[in-house]
Write a protein that holds these residues in place. Sequence first.
Motif: not given
Length: 134
Positions: A23-26, A28-37
């Motif tokens: 639960r909540g993994q998506v 966490v992954e989204f927050v980690g990828m936002v700066p790269l995007i």
Amino acid sequence: MPARRPVGRGRVARVARGAWRDRGQVAVEFVGMVPLILLLVAAVWECVLIGYAFSLAGNAADEAARAGAVHGGGACETAAGKHIGGAWGMTAACGASGDVYKARVTLKIPVLYPGLNFGEITGTGGAAMEKEAD
């Protein structure tokens, strides 16, 4: 009251148990990828801005060389700046070299956006045209 774990046997129970722990993994992954995007979008924007500036500089140099070949002197700088706004910080160098009139236009390309003052990149366009007979 604690969360209820799925009950069951076999494959269905294992899949359900794994989903409960992830639960909540998506998020966490989204927050980690936002700066790269965002960094990728900024890089693509800067490439588009640089390409547009070089296109503007080349066109301005063509116009300046044409005006200089026909009218000479001050017409060159005027023609170069006719289609370029003040935000680009344009400078034009014009002059005759034998039977050829040369124009070199330099633009200051802003990083990301002109008002942010993150710096600038210099872009140059040049053109030459045969002088008109008097």
